[in-house]
Design a protein around this motif. Structure first.
Motif, PDB file in Angstrom:
ATOM      1  N   LYS A   2      16.694   0.927  22.403  1.00 39.67           N
ATOM      2  CA  LYS A   2      15.518   0.013  22.604  1.00 39.67           C
ATOM      3  C   LYS A   2      14.370   0.443  21.680  1.00 39.67           C
ATOM      4  CE  LYS A   2      14.935  -2.389  27.050  1.00 39.67           C
ATOM      5  NZ  LYS A   2      16.240  -1.411  27.508  1.00 39.67           N
ATOM      6  N   ASN A   3      14.291   1.544  21.107  1.00 39.11           N
ATOM      7  CA  ASN A   3      13.250   2.150  19.887  1.00 39.11           C
ATOM      8  C   ASN A   3      13.926   2.469  18.096  1.00 39.11           C
ATOM      9  OD1 ASN A   3      11.385   2.366  22.340  1.00 39.11           O
ATOM     10  ND2 ASN A   3      11.891   4.874  22.589  1.00 39.11           N
ATOM     11  N   CYS A   4      15.223   1.726  18.596  1.00 44.17           N
ATOM     12  CA  CYS A   4      15.909   1.792  17.221  1.00 44.17           C
ATOM     13  C   CYS A   4      15.479   1.231  16.766  1.00 44.17           C
ATOM     14  CB  CYS A   4      17.212   2.300  17.663  1.00 44.17           C
ATOM     15  SG  CYS A   4      17.100   3.681  18.258  1.00 44.17           S
ATOM     16  N   MET A   5      15.688   0.893  14.828  1.00 56.02           N
ATOM     17  CA  MET A   5      16.204   0.850  13.751  1.00 56.02           C
ATOM     18  C   MET A   5      17.198   0.263  13.813  1.00 56.02           C
ATOM     19  SD  MET A   5      13.047   1.494  11.341  1.00 56.02           S
ATOM     20  CE  MET A   5      12.433  -0.489  10.301  1.00 56.02           C
ATOM     21  N   ALA A   6      18.360  -0.340  12.890  1.00 59.25           N
ATOM     22  CA  ALA A   6      19.025  -0.990  12.501  1.00 59.25           C
ATOM     23  C   ALA A   6      19.108   1.020  11.717  1.00 59.25           C
ATOM     24  CB  ALA A   6      19.539  -1.639  11.307  1.00 59.25           C
ATOM     25  N   PRO A   7      20.435   1.547  11.133  1.00 61.15           N
ATOM     26  CA  PRO A   7      20.903   2.735  10.790  1.00 61.15           C
ATOM     27  C   PRO A   7      20.274   2.669   9.181  1.00 61.15           C
ATOM     28  CG  PRO A   7      22.493   2.425  12.447  1.00 61.15           C
ATOM     29  CD  PRO A   7      22.170   0.759  12.597  1.00 61.15           C
ATOM     30  N   ASP A  33      16.834  -7.039   5.001  1.00 63.98           N
ATOM     31  CA  ASP A  33      16.234  -7.523   6.357  1.00 63.98           C
ATOM     32  C   ASP A  33      16.997  -7.227   8.000  1.00 63.98           C
ATOM     33  OD1 ASP A  33      14.126  -7.587   7.936  1.00 63.98           O
ATOM     34  OD2 ASP A  33      14.579  -9.558   7.268  1.00 63.98           O
ATOM     35  N   PHE A  34      17.376  -5.821   7.734  1.00 62.32           N
ATOM     36  CA  PHE A  34      18.606  -6.334   8.979  1.00 62.32           C
ATOM     37  C   PHE A  34      17.217  -5.982   9.756  1.00 62.32           C
ATOM     38  CE2 PHE A  34      21.584  -3.348   6.031  1.00 62.32           C
ATOM     39  CZ  PHE A  34      22.223  -4.762   6.032  1.00 62.32           C
ATOM     40  N   ILE A  35      18.297  -6.227  11.534  1.00 63.04           N
ATOM     41  CA  ILE A  35      17.156  -5.902  12.491  1.00 63.04           C
ATOM     42  C   ILE A  35      17.948  -5.156  13.504  1.00 63.04           C
ATOM     43  CG2 ILE A  35      16.433  -8.221  12.358  1.00 63.04           C
ATOM     44  CD1 ILE A  35      18.323  -9.249  14.756  1.00 63.04           C
ATOM     45  N   GLY A  36      17.708  -4.871  14.621  1.00 65.71           N
ATOM     46  CA  GLY A  36      17.597  -3.259  15.260  1.00 65.71           C
ATOM     47  C   GLY A  36      18.933  -3.857  16.663  1.00 65.71           C
ATOM     48  N   THR A  50      21.683  -9.996   9.807  1.00 69.93           N
ATOM     49  CA  THR A  50      22.346  -9.090  10.585  1.00 69.93           C
ATOM     50  C   THR A  50      21.872  -7.299  11.293  1.00 69.93           C
ATOM     51  OG1 THR A  50      23.993  -9.837   9.134  1.00 69.93           O
ATOM     52  CG2 THR A  50      24.703  -8.067  10.073  1.00 69.93           C
ATOM     53  N   SER A  51      22.358  -7.317  12.472  1.00 69.27           N
ATOM     54  CA  SER A  51      22.078  -6.010  13.284  1.00 69.27           C
ATOM     55  C   SER A  51      23.503  -5.474  13.373  1.00 69.27           C
ATOM     56  CB  SER A  51      21.896  -6.785  14.704  1.00 69.27           C
ATOM     57  OG  SER A  51      22.421  -7.718  15.587  1.00 69.27           O
ATOM     58  N   PHE A  52      23.263  -4.330  13.405  1.00 70.22           N
ATOM     59  CA  PHE A  52      23.919  -2.769  13.924  1.00 70.22           C
ATOM     60  C   PHE A  52      24.042  -2.620  15.199  1.00 70.22           C
ATOM     61  CE2 PHE A  52      23.414  -4.195   9.228  1.00 70.22           C
ATOM     62  CZ  PHE A  52      24.372  -4.071   9.034  1.00 70.22           C
ATOM     63  N   SER A  53      24.606  -1.622  15.709  1.00 66.19           N
ATOM     64  CA  SER A  53      24.067  -0.753  16.752  1.00 66.19           C
ATOM     65  C   SER A  53      23.436  -0.027  16.757  1.00 66.19           C
ATOM     66  CB  SER A  53      25.690   0.432  17.033  1.00 66.19           C
ATOM     67  OG  SER A  53      26.707   1.195  15.682  1.00 66.19           O
ATOM     68  N   PRO A  54      22.893   0.450  17.647  1.00 65.01           N
ATOM     69  CA  PRO A  54      22.165   1.966  17.129  1.00 65.01           C
ATOM     70  C   PRO A  54      22.085   3.049  16.642  1.00 65.01           C
ATOM     71  CG  PRO A  54      22.271   1.915  19.492  1.00 65.01           C
ATOM     72  CD  PRO A  54      23.157   0.396  18.544  1.00 65.01           C
ATOM     73  N   VAL A  55      24.118   3.514  16.967  1.00 62.27           N
ATOM     74  CA  VAL A  55      23.754   4.707  16.113  1.00 62.27           C
ATOM     75  C   VAL A  55      25.021   4.280  15.172  1.00 62.27           C
ATOM     76  CG1 VAL A  55      24.572   7.592  16.895  1.00 62.27           C
ATOM     77  CG2 VAL A  55      23.403   5.961  18.518  1.00 62.27           C
TER      78      VAL A  55
END
Length: 327
Positions: free
Chosen positions: A70-75, A120-123, A195-200
């Motif tokens: 939850k504390n991650c942005m997109a990589p 402007d990707f999101i976490g 678009t959003s991406f996995s945290p890792v």
């Protein structure tokens, strides 16, 4: 190696190294301030991050802390380039059948690809904020790679050497806006929001034998409101592998470090594994009865996209998002 970007109020966040089990992390800004900085100087900085990764997995890393996606942005919170493909051509063929269109035969021999928004990707755990359910809000579960510098004219074997990291993707699509845009002949724009991406993001070696021939041979799991809707194997029916997609991208131009190339919605021709988008289900309904009955996403819906290793452990951390109406 597993890497992530910590939210800190800035545009690019702080680079983190994450343990293999996704339980702990350590700030790596003493090596590289951000993910883009790491990619720009990969040959020098990646071995240092890998040393820190070894220490973290052995419990020897100083100042480690509990990892919370939850504390991650997109990589990569923003990228110089994002090219989204449709590498599963059987999926494109299915959608063409539903529209009563004949798919060009060339689609089987040359990749489909478009330039997508990358500023402007999101976490992975950020809400999806949109204005109107009538836009036909859909998810698309995909896999993406991040490249190093790839020279114009590189062949697939050369492109493969520049694959640095892999991620999962939720490529949100607004299905009711797409037809009007496509009629203009200039491709997607308003119909493809952030678009959003996995945290890792992970290096290919983390996949072991599942990374083979430029493909990820594992199921990609998608759940809507807690119900599993699809787990197609990402290595099956992928017409063009990632090296081929990258080579297509650089036919007439260079791709610089930090370029993201996505696979398009993962799809298996054998439909018993479910699907990676609502639109695939609706297409089958239209083919069967001329009427689609499965609704698109509604405000309040939740989407989860994850990939597990052979031991049932999450590899990338999950994309877990809620669709909300923008204030």
């Amino acid at each position: 190696m597993k890497l992530a970007t910590l939210k800190d109020g800035s545009r690019d966040g702080q680079l983190m190294v994450v343990s293999r089990d996704l339980k702990t992390a350590v700030i790596a800004t003493n090596i590289a301030p951000s993910m883009q900085d790491l990619l720009d100087s990969w040959a020098f900085m990646a071995p240092q991050c890998d040393d820190l990764y070894v220490q973290l997995n052995q419990g020897r890393a100083a100042n480690s802390f509990d990892f919370d996606p939850k504390n991650c942005m997109a990589p990569l919170p923003r990228a110089y380039q994002f090219a989204d493909a449709s590498a599963y051509v059987a999926y494109v063929e299915l959608l063409s059948r539903a529209r009563k269109l004949e798919m060009p035969a060339a689609f089987w021999s040359e990749p489909l690809m478009h330039q997508a928004a990358s500023d402007d990707f999101i976490g992975a755990c950020d809400d999806i904020l949109l204005d109107n359910e009538a836009w036909g809000i859909d998810f698309e579960s995909e896999i993406a790679v991040i490249t190093g510098d790839v020279k114009m004219g590189s062949k697939p074997a050369q492109a493969a050497e520049q694959i640095r990291l892999l991620m999962l993707v939720n490529d949100v699509s607004l299905r009711e806006l797409i037809p009007a845009e496509m009629e203009k002949g200039f491709g997607f724009f308003q119909s493809k929001p952030t678009t959003s991406f996995s945290p890792v993001a992970i290096t290919p070696d983390e996949l072991g034998e599942a990374w083979n021939a430029g493909k990820v041979h594992l199921p990609l799991r998608t759940s809507l409101n807690g119900k599993l809707v699809g787990q197609p194997n990402a290595g099956v029916d992928m017409t063009f592998n990632f090296p081929q997609l990258i080579a297509h991208l650089v036919k007439t131009r260079n791709a610089r470090a930090g370029t993201i190339v996505a696979s398009g919605a993962v799809f298996n021709k054998e439909g018993n594994k479910g699907h990676s988008s609502i639109y695939a289900t609706r297409a089958l309904e239209i083919i069967a009865s001329d009427v689609a009955t499965t609704p698109f996403m509604q405000f309040g819906d939740t989407i989860k996209i994850d990939m597990l290793d052979k031991n049932g452990k999450s590899l990338f951390g999950a994309i877990e998002q809620k669709l909300e109406q923008r204030d």
